[in-house]
Design a protein around this motif. Structure first.
Motif, PDB file in Angstrom:
ATOM      1  N   PRO B   7       0.809  -1.230   0.000  1.00  0.00           N
ATOM      2  CA  PRO B   7       0.000   0.000   0.000  1.00  0.00           C
ATOM      3  C   PRO B   7       0.839   1.275   0.000  1.00  0.00           C
ATOM      4  O   PRO B   7       0.455   2.279  -0.597  1.00  0.00           O
ATOM      5  N   VAL B  31      -4.058  -4.034  -1.995  1.00  0.00           N
ATOM      6  CA  VAL B  31      -4.600  -4.638  -0.771  1.00  0.00           C
ATOM      7  C   VAL B  31      -4.618  -6.155  -0.869  1.00  0.00           C
ATOM      8  O   VAL B  31      -4.399  -6.842   0.130  1.00  0.00           O
ATOM      9  N   SER B  34      -1.203  -7.290  -0.152  1.00  0.00           N
ATOM     10  CA  SER B  34      -0.944  -7.102   1.269  1.00  0.00           C
ATOM     11  C   SER B  34      -1.621  -8.201   2.092  1.00  0.00           C
ATOM     12  O   SER B  34      -1.038  -8.744   3.035  1.00  0.00           O
ATOM     13  N   VAL B  79      -6.798  -6.374   9.692  1.00  0.00           N
ATOM     14  CA  VAL B  79      -6.759  -5.094   8.989  1.00  0.00           C
ATOM     15  C   VAL B  79      -6.716  -5.300   7.478  1.00  0.00           C
ATOM     16  O   VAL B  79      -7.469  -4.662   6.731  1.00  0.00           O
ATOM     17  N   THR B  80      -5.855  -6.218   7.011  1.00  0.00           N
ATOM     18  CA  THR B  80      -5.778  -6.402   5.564  1.00  0.00           C
ATOM     19  C   THR B  80      -7.063  -7.016   5.023  1.00  0.00           C
ATOM     20  O   THR B  80      -7.515  -6.647   3.942  1.00  0.00           O
ATOM     21  N   ALA B  83      -9.510  -4.405   4.706  1.00  0.00           N
ATOM     22  CA  ALA B  83      -9.127  -3.516   3.610  1.00  0.00           C
ATOM     23  C   ALA B  83      -9.558  -4.094   2.269  1.00  0.00           C
ATOM     24  O   ALA B  83     -10.052  -3.374   1.396  1.00  0.00           O
ATOM     25  N   CYS B 113      -3.249   5.448   4.603  1.00  0.00           N
ATOM     26  CA  CYS B 113      -3.822   5.164   5.913  1.00  0.00           C
ATOM     27  C   CYS B 113      -3.622   3.692   6.256  1.00  0.00           C
ATOM     28  O   CYS B 113      -3.198   3.347   7.357  1.00  0.00           O
ATOM     29  N   LEU B 114      -3.873   2.837   5.283  1.00  0.00           N
ATOM     30  CA  LEU B 114      -3.697   1.401   5.492  1.00  0.00           C
ATOM     31  C   LEU B 114      -2.238   1.091   5.804  1.00  0.00           C
ATOM     32  O   LEU B 114      -1.930   0.340   6.736  1.00  0.00           O
ATOM     33  N   SER B 136      -0.892   7.301   9.348  1.00  0.00           N
ATOM     34  CA  SER B 136      -2.293   6.885   9.237  1.00  0.00           C
ATOM     35  C   SER B 136      -3.225   8.015   9.675  1.00  0.00           C
ATOM     36  O   SER B 136      -4.269   8.229   9.057  1.00  0.00           O
ATOM     37  N   PHE B 240     -13.989   1.719   6.985  1.00  0.00           N
ATOM     38  CA  PHE B 240     -12.580   1.361   7.132  1.00  0.00           C
ATOM     39  C   PHE B 240     -12.043   1.771   8.503  1.00  0.00           C
ATOM     40  O   PHE B 240     -11.468   0.961   9.232  1.00  0.00           O
ATOM     41  N   THR B 244     -10.994  -0.636  11.702  1.00  0.00           N
ATOM     42  CA  THR B 244      -9.570  -0.873  11.908  1.00  0.00           C
ATOM     43  C   THR B 244      -8.882   0.128  12.845  1.00  0.00           C
ATOM     44  O   THR B 244      -8.096  -0.269  13.691  1.00  0.00           O
TER      45      THR B 244
END
Lengths: 124, 486
Positions: B7, B31, B34, B79-80, B83, B113-114, B136, B240, B244
């Protein structure tokens, strides 16, 4: 060390500015002061009594610690970015509301709330 | 360490390309890459134990190290995974809510942010943690400011002020720790801190860190920025961040309080135990009460998020295996439920253009699948058996009873009853009321939006019944956290 006192004084002053002022631009200035106070704190940590600048030189054995300087370089960049984002938000708030005074904005938001709008209308 | 890199590299590339459609494809590719990397890491961690990686070949404690253990792997996966769901879903929603010229900036910020959140998760260096935190946060301020209502700008500004103060507090805390130990590496800090723990400097640093992270977590009295942010941000961003951002902050709290300072110092010597339990319970009750009276459904869910964060903090404050397990589990579970709910609301916003509770009447007849997802995720939020919400609350109650704090167990139940009230209000309107006579005819949301919603809703049920994977991982992570420092 006077530096610590200066740093604490700046910090408290900045915090006061952020909390007490209703003007958004002044709030951003306060935030800038606040992070500057933290920078001074870090630089003070790096000072070694009797040390010189951390450049390799003959006849010098005591150096200041360069690591806090490097860290603070990063933090300064972060601070600049924060100020930029804050100011650009303030510009857009000025365009959308016509003011940067917090109490006036809150007033307008309250009116919108009472009118039953729920945050779905277009800006214009 | 492809997880963060994908990302992070995608973000500037997206802005350079500058076309909305290509930007979305690139973001999706990033993503997915990731997520795949996170899966690989989780697999490796579960077989071989924690992974360490020295950036640029500089060994810790000189260089910056990355460190992933069970806990980190679980948060990375969460989180991923969220995403992937959010980015898949984003295209139709973003096309509706963000003007064309800003769309590629939007994806760029989302990627940044991710990257920041993932970086916070895997870093093993406290200063690096601060930098990723700011990455982030800064991008999330920009994302929130893209909301359609002008109140989004105000919310973003408030968040910026509070977030920056919080981050500066964290920075001061890190500075104090460095002052006493001369290291920034987390593992190194954990070794050296006990020697100097009994000084005022460390105590002050500890206090600064607690307040700073508390701001990011939205711990009860410091949660004021959160409701407006979630209510006025674009739907994709609400989903999102809601799923997260606060979770990663809770993870940072766990890492710093239990991982670095150690249980004995944090919860024994310092009164963090009482603070977390007290504020956590206050947060649960007060935020739930506000949620009961809220008419904007997005804001209602935002207050419910504050309450859920209260549960997580409560679990940490209990400081026994079951309590911490509950917290870790709730990080994962809450991401599933809030992700599903906010995405479903985004779909409602897409079709109806409003999330006010009176406009949702009869939604069950008009968008049955979305409404079903709301029902499932809502039940999960209450903690009905068979959903993920039940599992984490079960552990939390166990933890409370183990510590002999039965009033806390009662409080968890009381919080669930409040959740029942506000979710029931939503469900009643959605399923049992007739649509207003003049309501325009609408269809189900497009498949691209519907699929992630249904997957998340299904995950709510799946992980609620099949608890081995998540609960097992969370329990091992909790044991590791509590054992290390005994």
């Amino acid at each position: 060390m006077y530096d610590y006192l200066v740093s604490v004084f700046l910090m408290m002053g900045a915090l006061y500015v952020v909390i007490a002022h209703g003007n958004l631009v002044k709030k951003v200035i306060g935030l800038g002061m606040f992070s500057t106070a933290v920078f001074i704190l870090y630089i003070t940590i790096g000072k070694v009594e009797g040390g010189t600048a951390p450049i390799l030189e003959e006849g010098v054995t005591v150096y200041s610690n360069p690591l806090p300087h490097v860290l603070i370089l990063t933090a300064i960049v972060v601070g600049v970015a924060t100020t930029a984002v804050g100011l650009s938000l303030a510009v857009r708030i000025k365009a959308a509301y016509g003011t940067v005074e917090e109490d006036e904005i809150t007033e307008m938001n309250l009116q919108a709330e009472e009118a039953g709008q729920d945050g779905t209308e277009d800006e214009s | 360490m492809l997880v963060v890199l994908a990302p992070l590299v995608a973000a500037p590339a997206i802005v350079l390309i500058g076309r909305a459609r290509a930007a979305w494809h690139l973001a999706l590719a990033a993503v997915v890459a990731s997520f795949a990397a996170a899966c690989a890491i989780a697999w490796k961690v579960s077989r071989e134990g924690a992974i360490d990686y020295a950036l640029g070949g500089w060994e810790a404690p000189w260089g910056i190290a990355y460190h992933v253990d069970f806990l980190g792997a679980l948060v990375l996966l969460t989180v991923t995974g969220i995403a992937v769901a959010v980015v898949t879903y984003a295209r139709p929603s973003v096309e509706r809510e963000i003007p064309e010229s800003r769309r590629y900036y939007f994806y760029g910020c989302l990627m940044l942010c991710l990257a920041g959140l993932l970086g916070m998760t895997i870093t093993g260096d406290v200063f690096n943690l601060f930098v990723f935190l700011e990455i982030s946060s800064l991008s999330s301020y920009a994302l929130i400011g893209m909301g359609r209502d002008r109140r989004a700008l105000n919310a973003a500004f408030q968040y910026l002020v509070m977030g920056t103060i919080g981050a500066s507090f964290i920075l001061i805390g890190i500075g104090f720790m460095y002052m006493m130990t001369g290291t920034l590496n987390m593992a190194d800090l954990a070794v050296r801190l006990p020697e100097v723990a009994d000084t005022r400097t460390i105590r002050a640093g500890f206090a600064f860190l607690t307040v700073g992270i508390g701001l990011k977590v939205a711990l009860f009295p410091l949660h004021l920025w959160l409701p407006n942010v979630y209510a006025y941000a674009p739907s994709v961003v609400s989903a999102f961040l809601g799923a997260t951002a606060t979770k990663v902050a809770v993870y940072a709290l766990l890492r710093i309080m239990l991982g670095i300072f150690g249980v004995e110092f944090s919860l024994g010597e310092m009164p963090l135990h009482a603070l977390l339990v007290g504020l956590g319970s206050l947060g649960v009750v007060s935020a739930s009460l506000v949620a009961v009276f809220e008419r904007n459904v997005k804001r209602m869910l935002a207050y419910s998020s504050v309450a859920q964060v209260g549960y997580m903090v409560l679990g940490i404050g209990l400081a026994n295996t079951d309590g911490v397990t509950a917290s870790i589990l709730h990080i994962f579970n809450h991401a599933l439920m809030k992700g599903a709910l906010f995405l479903a609301l985004g779909a409602v916003m897409y079709r109806i253009g409003s999330v006010h509770i009176r406009d949702l009447a009869g939604l069950g007849r008009r968008m049955p699948l979305t409404a079903a997802a709301i029902l499932v995720a809502g039940l999960s939020l209450i903690g009905v058996p068979g959903t993920v919400g039940f599992v984490s609350k079960w552990y939390l109650v166990l933890g409370a009873l183990e510590s002999g704090l039965w009033p806390l167990a009662a409080l968890v139940l009381f919080g669930s009853i409040l959740a029942l009230i506000y979710i029931w209000r939503l469900v009643e309107v959605v399923w049992f009321e007739r649509p207003a006579a003049d309501a325009p005819a609408i269809d189900e949301a497009p498949l691209q939006m519907l699929a992630p919603i249904l997957v998340l809703a299904f995950a709510n049920l799946y992980f609620g019944i099949n608890t081995d994977l998540t609960a097992g991982l969370a329990q091992r992570a909790a044991e590791a956290l509590l054992e290390v420092n005994r």
